[in-house]
Scaffold this motif. Structure first.
Motif, PDB file in Angstrom:
ATOM      1  N   MET A   1       0.842  -1.190   0.000  1.00  0.00           N
ATOM      2  CA  MET A   1       0.000   0.000   0.000  1.00  0.00           C
ATOM      3  C   MET A   1       0.882   1.248   0.000  1.00  0.00           C
ATOM      4  N   LYS A   2       0.522   2.224  -0.829  1.00  0.00           N
ATOM      5  CA  LYS A   2       1.298   3.457  -0.895  1.00  0.00           C
ATOM      6  C   LYS A   2       1.147   4.256   0.405  1.00  0.00           C
ATOM      7  N   ILE A   3       2.184   5.060   0.680  1.00  0.00           N
ATOM      8  CA  ILE A   3       2.171   5.864   1.904  1.00  0.00           C
ATOM      9  C   ILE A   3       0.985   6.813   1.899  1.00  0.00           C
ATOM     10  N   ARG A   4       0.659   7.378   0.738  1.00  0.00           N
ATOM     11  CA  ARG A   4      -0.474   8.307   0.657  1.00  0.00           C
ATOM     12  C   ARG A   4      -1.766   7.619   1.086  1.00  0.00           C
ATOM     13  N   ASN A   5      -1.985   6.409   0.571  1.00  0.00           N
ATOM     14  CA  ASN A   5      -3.203   5.672   0.932  1.00  0.00           C
ATOM     15  C   ASN A   5      -3.185   5.253   2.393  1.00  0.00           C
ATOM     16  N   ARG A   6      -1.988   4.897   2.903  1.00  0.00           N
ATOM     17  CA  ARG A   6      -1.893   4.494   4.297  1.00  0.00           C
ATOM     18  C   ARG A   6      -2.206   5.676   5.225  1.00  0.00           C
ATOM     19  N   ILE A   7      -1.661   6.843   4.898  1.00  0.00           N
ATOM     20  CA  ILE A   7      -1.935   8.034   5.709  1.00  0.00           C
ATOM     21  C   ILE A   7      -3.418   8.385   5.646  1.00  0.00           C
ATOM     22  N   ALA A   8      -3.985   8.338   4.435  1.00  0.00           N
ATOM     23  CA  ALA A   8      -5.411   8.654   4.286  1.00  0.00           C
ATOM     24  C   ALA A   8      -6.268   7.677   5.082  1.00  0.00           C
ATOM     25  N   LEU A   9      -5.904   6.388   5.052  1.00  0.00           N
ATOM     26  CA  LEU A   9      -6.669   5.383   5.781  1.00  0.00           C
ATOM     27  C   LEU A   9      -6.568   5.612   7.288  1.00  0.00           C
ATOM     28  N   GLN A  10      -5.357   5.864   7.780  1.00  0.00           N
ATOM     29  CA  GLN A  10      -5.182   6.083   9.216  1.00  0.00           C
ATOM     30  C   GLN A  10      -5.928   7.341   9.674  1.00  0.00           C
ATOM     31  N   PHE A  11      -5.818   8.412   8.878  1.00  0.00           N
ATOM     32  CA  PHE A  11      -6.500   9.653   9.243  1.00  0.00           C
ATOM     33  C   PHE A  11      -8.013   9.453   9.239  1.00  0.00           C
ATOM     34  N   THR A  12      -8.517   8.713   8.238  1.00  0.00           N
ATOM     35  CA  THR A  12      -9.957   8.447   8.164  1.00  0.00           C
ATOM     36  C   THR A  12     -10.426   7.641   9.364  1.00  0.00           C
ATOM     37  N   VAL A  13      -9.654   6.614   9.744  1.00  0.00           N
ATOM     38  CA  VAL A  13     -10.024   5.792  10.902  1.00  0.00           C
ATOM     39  C   VAL A  13     -10.063   6.634  12.171  1.00  0.00           C
ATOM     40  N   ILE A  14      -9.068   7.509  12.341  1.00  0.00           N
ATOM     41  CA  ILE A  14      -9.020   8.344  13.545  1.00  0.00           C
ATOM     42  C   ILE A  14     -10.219   9.289  13.591  1.00  0.00           C
ATOM     43  N   VAL A  15     -10.453  10.005  12.476  1.00  0.00           N
ATOM     44  CA  VAL A  15     -11.559  10.972  12.447  1.00  0.00           C
ATOM     45  C   VAL A  15     -12.901  10.248  12.567  1.00  0.00           C
ATOM     46  N   ALA A  16     -13.026   9.108  11.882  1.00  0.00           N
ATOM     47  CA  ALA A  16     -14.279   8.346  11.967  1.00  0.00           C
ATOM     48  C   ALA A  16     -14.534   7.875  13.392  1.00  0.00           C
ATOM     49  N   SER A  17     -13.481   7.455  14.084  1.00  0.00           N
ATOM     50  CA  SER A  17     -13.626   7.029  15.484  1.00  0.00           C
ATOM     51  C   SER A  17     -14.098   8.185  16.355  1.00  0.00           C
ATOM     52  N   ILE A  18     -13.513   9.364  16.116  1.00  0.00           N
ATOM     53  CA  ILE A  18     -13.918  10.548  16.893  1.00  0.00           C
ATOM     54  C   ILE A  18     -15.381  10.900  16.612  1.00  0.00           C
ATOM     55  N   LEU A  19     -15.751  10.881  15.318  1.00  0.00           N
ATOM     56  CA  LEU A  19     -17.135  11.223  14.954  1.00  0.00           C
ATOM     57  C   LEU A  19     -18.129  10.211  15.520  1.00  0.00           C
ATOM     58  N   VAL A  20     -17.772   8.924  15.436  1.00  0.00           N
ATOM     59  CA  VAL A  20     -18.670   7.893  15.974  1.00  0.00           C
ATOM     60  C   VAL A  20     -18.811   8.045  17.477  1.00  0.00           C
ATOM     61  N   THR A  21     -17.690   8.263  18.162  1.00  0.00           N
ATOM     62  CA  THR A  21     -17.727   8.442  19.620  1.00  0.00           C
ATOM     63  C   THR A  21     -18.575   9.654  19.996  1.00  0.00           C
ATOM     64  N   PHE A  22     -18.368  10.757  19.265  1.00  0.00           N
ATOM     65  CA  PHE A  22     -19.123  11.980  19.533  1.00  0.00           C
ATOM     66  C   PHE A  22     -20.619  11.757  19.272  1.00  0.00           C
ATOM     67  N   SER A  23     -20.948  11.074  18.172  1.00  0.00           N
ATOM     68  CA  SER A  23     -22.352  10.834  17.834  1.00  0.00           C
ATOM     69  C   SER A  23     -23.023   9.940  18.875  1.00  0.00           C
ATOM     70  N   VAL A  24     -22.331   8.876  19.280  1.00  0.00           N
ATOM     71  CA  VAL A  24     -22.888   7.975  20.294  1.00  0.00           C
ATOM     72  C   VAL A  24     -23.084   8.721  21.610  1.00  0.00           C
ATOM     73  N   LEU A  25     -22.125   9.582  21.970  1.00  0.00           N
ATOM     74  CA  LEU A  25     -22.236  10.351  23.210  1.00  0.00           C
ATOM     75  C   LEU A  25     -23.425  11.305  23.157  1.00  0.00           C
ATOM     76  N   VAL A  26     -23.561  12.026  22.038  1.00  0.00           N
ATOM     77  CA  VAL A  26     -24.680  12.964  21.895  1.00  0.00           C
ATOM     78  C   VAL A  26     -26.014  12.223  21.957  1.00  0.00           C
ATOM     79  N   TYR A  27     -26.089  11.090  21.256  1.00  0.00           N
ATOM     80  CA  TYR A  27     -27.346  10.346  21.247  1.00  0.00           C
ATOM     81  C   TYR A  27     -27.659   9.787  22.631  1.00  0.00           C
ATOM     82  N   SER A  28     -26.642   9.256  23.301  1.00  0.00           N
ATOM     83  CA  SER A  28     -26.863   8.679  24.634  1.00  0.00           C
ATOM     84  C   SER A  28     -27.310   9.739  25.631  1.00  0.00           C
ATOM     85  N   VAL A  29     -26.656  10.910  25.605  1.00  0.00           N
ATOM     86  CA  VAL A  29     -27.038  11.993  26.519  1.00  0.00           C
ATOM     87  C   VAL A  29     -28.463  12.453  26.225  1.00  0.00           C
ATOM     88  N   SER A  30     -28.776  12.603  24.922  1.00  0.00           N
ATOM     89  CA  SER A  30     -30.122  13.043  24.550  1.00  0.00           C
ATOM     90  C   SER A  30     -31.173  12.012  24.960  1.00  0.00           C
TER      91      SER A  30
END
Length: 455
Positions: A1-30
């Motif tokens: 896998m190219k470094i560009r794709n690896r960086i994009a994949l890692q960044f996507t996983v990190i941001v997606a994890s943050i968004l999922v965590t934030f969404s679950v937290l907002v929904y649970s609190v609501s």
């Protein structure tokens, strides 16, 4: 896998994890807030009903039913049940079919004082009311359809926001990773174009303070050292060969002169004959080394002009047959060129003649019949020269090394040669932007193919 794709994949996983965590937290609190808020409404509704029932004597059960149905706090599918000390139902508000209870539930409320639970889609609160003459057990139940609808909308909103956010993250991460690594890609493209022919080329050092700038700077330092090493090697071979030519020529003349003077002495004559042969061999090696050193010169130092391939071949044939009368060279076309320019190339005539002469000479030298067949073939882009013989051939182990300097195959021992000619041919063809390939089988002959781009 190219470094560009690896960086994009890692960044996507990190941001997606943050968004999922934030969404679950907002929904649970609501969801928790909705549940607690609705339970408070049920509790307040039940308290109000009990106070009307116990403390306001002017309000009877029928009037309380009317108040319950017309109050602003009316809930959907609401049920309010009030039980006395003997667990006898003394008041029913709403439609009791939506609320299920038993003796154990009422006793649990008396023990714990207050409970909150679900019955199907309805929320249920139960508590012990003690403000009147006797403690009352109160059950209040309702379905928060409005709150659940808002929670459903929130869930849909979070889901679509999460999907769009992850999609944008993927696109942006690929874009920014590509932009960040573009200098490295450019450096990689430039490095792939650097060969022994253009060691003077250097990488641009736009910013020497970042890692990419330091990489370019370090690579340029390596190129400088390689260029110096190649230059020293080229200079040594050239000057050594050049300086050896004069004393060897003088030595040859003196040996020939001594050989004539000692013609009457058979033993001395044989010694001088051997010396003359060895000297001739040294002169040939020196001339080959000098030619090889000259072939290592930069492309800019080689004079290029339009050269007709047929003229080069016939000139090389004439020179070979003049030096070796027994050599037989057949020249023919595999196909007639569609355009006369298809056999016209941009090159140096003397160097190209050297290539043809070496390949013809090798084919004749390593073949018992001393015959070589040269075929000219053209297409829309290239002109091909095929040199074929029926000689001793080349073994599979030797094939990868035939263009190495001073390398000779095991079956070439006993034949004249120094292992330099094919290296010179390869270098000259590369200078002209072409390719030279070989196919051979042991004891079945060889075929050398030279590919040059025509005009």
């Amino acid at each position: 896998m190219k470094i560009r794709n690896r960086i994009a994949l890692q960044f996507t996983v990190i941001v997606a994890s943050i968004l999922v965590t934030f969404s679950v937290l907002v929904y649970s609190v609501s969801a928790n807030f909705r549940e607690e808020e609705f339970n408070d409404r049920l509790y307040n509704k039940a308290i109000t009903t009990c106070r009307f029932l116990v403390m306001v004597k002017e309000v009877d059960v029928d009037l309380l039913h009317i108040i319950d149905k017309n109050t602003l706090t009316t809930l959907i599918d609401e049920n309010v049940l009030v039980f006395n000390r003997e667990n006898r139902l003394i008041y029913t508000g709403g439609d009791s079919i939506f609320l299920q209870y038993d003796h154990d539930l009422l006793e649990m409320i008396r023990r714990e004082g207050e409970i909150e639970m679900y019955q199907g889609e309805n929320q249920l609160v139960g508590f012990l009311y003690e403000e009147g003459d006797e403690p009352l057990v109160v059950l209040a139940s309702a379905n928060d359809k409005f709150g659940n609808a808002k929670l459903h909308n929130l869930r849909q909103t979070l889901w679509w926001s999460l999907s769009i956010g992850i999609g944008l993250t993927v696109l942006l991460s690929i874009h920014f990773a590509g932009n960040s690594l573009r200098p490295i890609s450019e450096i990689n493209d430039q490095i792939s174009s650097i060969t022994a022919k253009n060691l003077k080329q250097r990488l641009p050092e736009a910013n020497s303070y970042d890692e990419i700038g330091q990489l370019a700077s370090n690579f340029n330092d390596v190129l400088s050292k390689l260029e110096q090493a190649f230059e020293k090697q080229r200079s040594f071979v050239y000057h050594a060969s050049h300086e050896l030519r004069t004393p060897l020529a003088a030595l040859k003349s003196e040996i020939q002169l001594a050989e004539k003077r000692m013609a009457d002495h058979a033993e001395a004559g044989e010694v001088f004959s051997n010396l003359s042969s060895d000297t001739e061999r040294l002169i040939s090696i020196t001339n080959s080394l000098l030619l090889f050193a000259r072939s290592l010169e930069d492309l800019g130092q080689v004079q290029m002009e339009r050269v007709r391939i047929e003229d080069v071949l016939f000139s090389a044939k004439k020179e070979l047959q003049f030096a070796n009368a027994g050599s037989i060279v057949h020249i023919d076309y595999a196909n007639l060129p569609e355009d006369e320019n298809h056999t016209l190339v941009e090159g140096n005539e003397e160097l190209l003649k050297r290539v043809c002469l070496n390949l013809m000479d090798n084919a004749c030298k390593y073949s018992e019949c001393r015959t070589v067949t040269v075929t000219i073939r053209t297409d829309k882009s290239y002109c091909y020269l095929l040199f074929e013989d029926e000689g001793i051939g080349i073994s599979e182990d030797d094939l990868p090394h035939v263009f190495d300097v001073f390398y000779r195959g095991g079956n070439a021992i006993g034949h004249d040669g120094f292992g330099i000619g094919l290296s010179i041919c390869q270098r000259i063809v590369e200078i002209h932007g072409g390719k030279i390939l070989v196919l051979s089988k042991l004891n079945q002959g060889s075929r050398f193919s030279v590919q040059l781009r025509h005009i």
